[in-house]
Every structure is written in structure tokens, then in C-alpha cells.
Design a protein around this motif. Structure first.
Motif, PDB file in Angstrom:
ATOM      1  N   PHE A   2       0.865  -1.187   0.000  1.00 21.59           N
ATOM      2  CA  PHE A   2       0.000   0.000   0.000  1.00 21.59           C
ATOM      3  C   PHE A   2       0.897   1.231   0.000  1.00 21.59           C
ATOM      4  O   PHE A   2       1.736   1.396   0.894  1.00 21.59           O
ATOM      5  CB  PHE A   2      -0.890   0.004   1.255  1.00 21.59           C
TER       6      PHE A   2
ATOM      7  N   ASN B 212      -1.990   5.534  -2.443  1.00 22.61           N
ATOM      8  CA  ASN B 212      -3.183   4.688  -2.510  1.00 22.61           C
ATOM      9  C   ASN B 212      -4.348   5.205  -1.676  1.00 22.61           C
ATOM     10  O   ASN B 212      -5.480   4.737  -1.823  1.00 22.61           O
ATOM     11  CB  ASN B 212      -2.852   3.255  -2.086  1.00 22.61           C
ATOM     12  N   TRP B 213      -4.091   6.180  -0.787  1.00 21.04           N
ATOM     13  CA  TRP B 213      -5.190   6.784  -0.036  1.00 21.04           C
ATOM     14  C   TRP B 213      -6.173   7.496  -0.959  1.00 21.04           C
ATOM     15  O   TRP B 213      -7.307   7.802  -0.567  1.00 21.04           O
ATOM     16  CB  TRP B 213      -4.652   7.782   0.994  1.00 21.04           C
TER      17      TRP B 213
ATOM     18  N   VAL C 289     -10.084   1.296   0.183  1.00 23.94           N
ATOM     19  CA  VAL C 289      -9.042   1.478   1.199  1.00 23.94           C
ATOM     20  C   VAL C 289      -9.383   0.704   2.461  1.00 23.94           C
ATOM     21  O   VAL C 289      -8.535  -0.026   3.013  1.00 23.94           O
ATOM     22  CB  VAL C 289      -8.843   2.973   1.523  1.00 23.94           C
TER      23      VAL C 289
END
Length: 245
Positions: free
Chosen positions: A71, A75-76, A83
Motif C-alpha cells: 500500500f 493509494n489513499w 481502502v
């Protein structure tokens, strides 16, 4: 969903010039699921099954260090559903695999900024690091909320603090390396990215300065130990001169 059975491998069956440390950008989980008309999280769950197979296979192929990109700091930006689903998959993986990894001699560690992660997930990460700390058959490092630039920023701050305290004088590359999340880890010899993309996505920019790279079109849920074996064989045919003529 049950992943394909892993091939039967025998300890010590390794080719010439095998990499000691392999790092993998595990890309293509969401695409794999979308192509089949399934939710993206199905692909991530299938990807977790592949991790289990690769972790089991690495020592049998002569690989002692495995670092996987789980991650990234970017990737947020994905949907909240994805998520949260990913964080749940990480937590379940740690719970379910802790005893098996300990029994197989796997030492598990994490790199990246843990502070934004859920408190329970951080507790699980701490717990499995302690549980597997004495193992050495395979060193598994999982990058969660990791970004190479953020890591270098943290390392620079640590280095500046050491200089300010008078612990070191003129800083060297080794001094900076000792301040990275991966302090004490060998640099990767080989970086693999699945799914056909040909970029490094902010993954280990300092550590992989002299790594060999392999980009494969195979999506991560389809990446088997056999695929890894083929790539390791090709690695053995490369001439690594590290800047020498």
C-alpha cells in the motif's frame, strides 16, 4: 475463492547467481477482478493468496529477503470502500498467517509511516514483528503506507538530528542509509513489477539504485512461483557491473 495450488518445490533447488533480495510491486489486483466483472476487492483477496505462495516459494528458490509493496502513500486516493477493504485484508492476513510464518522461519517486518493506520492494525503489525523476530529463513518486509520520497524525507530529518547532536560529522551515503526505514536490510538485487506497467511508483528509490528490473505483463493474482522461477533464471544471465567497465 481458492488460489491455484503451489508447485511442489524442494529446498535448495536454486539456479546460478540467484538474487539474495527480491522486491515486488504487486500490481494488477483490481484490474484482474474488473476484467472478470467482480469487485476490485476480490482481486485484492486473490492477490493475498498469491503472497502466501510466493512467500513459501522464495526460500526454496534461494531468495532470503523479500520486500513487497502492499500500500503506497498515494493509494489513499482510492475509494473509501477499497481502502477500508484493503486494511481489512492486511489485518486478516496477519492474523491468519502469523503462526504459519513463525513455523516456516519467516521474519516479518513493515516499512512506511504507520501513524495514519488504524490502531488495531498497528497492534497486529507490532505483534507479528515480535513473534517472528527470531526467524531468518526468509526476511519478509511489507511496505504499507510507504513512499520512497516520504521515507527519504524522514531519513533526512533523522540524519539532521544526528548531525545536530554531534553523533556524526560529514554525512555519508551509509549514514543516510542507516536512517532509512530499511536500515540493516540489504539492498534489493531484483525489482519485479507485475501487470505490464513500466514505472517504479516511488518504491525503494534509494535502495534499488543498482537493482535489476523486470516488468512482466502478468497481473499479480496470476503471478505464480513458476513465473518467479523464470524471472530468477533470467536474472542469473545478467551481467551486473555496478558502473564498472
Amino acid at each position: 475463492m481458492v488460489a491455484d495450488a503451489a508447485p511442489q518445490l524442494t529446498e535448495g533447488l536454486t539456479g546460478a547467481a540467484r538474487p539474495r533480495h527480491v522486491a515486488i510491486i504487486m500490481d494488477g489486483n483490481g484490474r484482474w477482478a474488473t476484467e472478470r466483472g467482480w469487485p476490485r476487492l476480490v482481486g485484492h483477496r486473490r492477490g493475498a493468496e498469491r503472497v502466501k505462495q510466493i512467500v513459501h516459494a522464495c526460500p526454496l528458490m534461494g531468495v532470503n529477503w523479500l520486500t513487497i509493496y502492499a500500500f503506497s502513500t498515494e493509494n489513499w486516493k482510492r475509494s473509501t470502500v477499497e481502502v477500508l477493504g484493503l486494511m481489512g485484508i492486511f489485518a486478516r492476513y496477519i492474523r491468519r498467517e502469523a503462526d504459519a510464518m513463525a513455523a516456516e522461519g519467516v521474519r516479518m517486518r513493515f516499512i512506511g509511516d504507520r501513524e495514519p493506520l488504524d490502531r488495531k492494525l498497528r497492534g497486529l503489525m507490532d505483534s507479528i514483528e515480535v513473534q517472528t523476530a527470531g526467524n531468518s529463513r526468509l526476511n519478509l518486509t511489507v511496505a504499507i503506507n510507504y513512499g520512497g520520497r516520504a521515507e527519504l524525507t524522514r531519513a533526512s530529518a533523522r540524519l539532521a538530528a544526528k548531525i545536530g547532536r554531534g553523533e556524526i560529522g560529514e554525512p555519508t551515503e551509509a549514514d543516510l542509509a542507516a536512517c532509512l526505514d530499511t536500515a540493516g536490510h540489504p539492498d534489493p538485487d531484483l525489482v519485479i513489477r507485475t501487470s505490464g506497467e513500466t514505472r517504479i511508483s516511488n518504491f525503494l528509490p534509494f535502495q534499488a539504485a543498482y537493482a535489476e528490473y523486470e516488468f512482466t505483463p502478468t497481473l499479480w493474482p496470476d503471478f505464480t512461483p513458476a513465473h518467479l522461477e523464470e524471472i530468477l533464471d533470467r536474472f542469473g544471465m545478467r551481467d551486473r557491473r555496478f558502473g564498472a567497465a
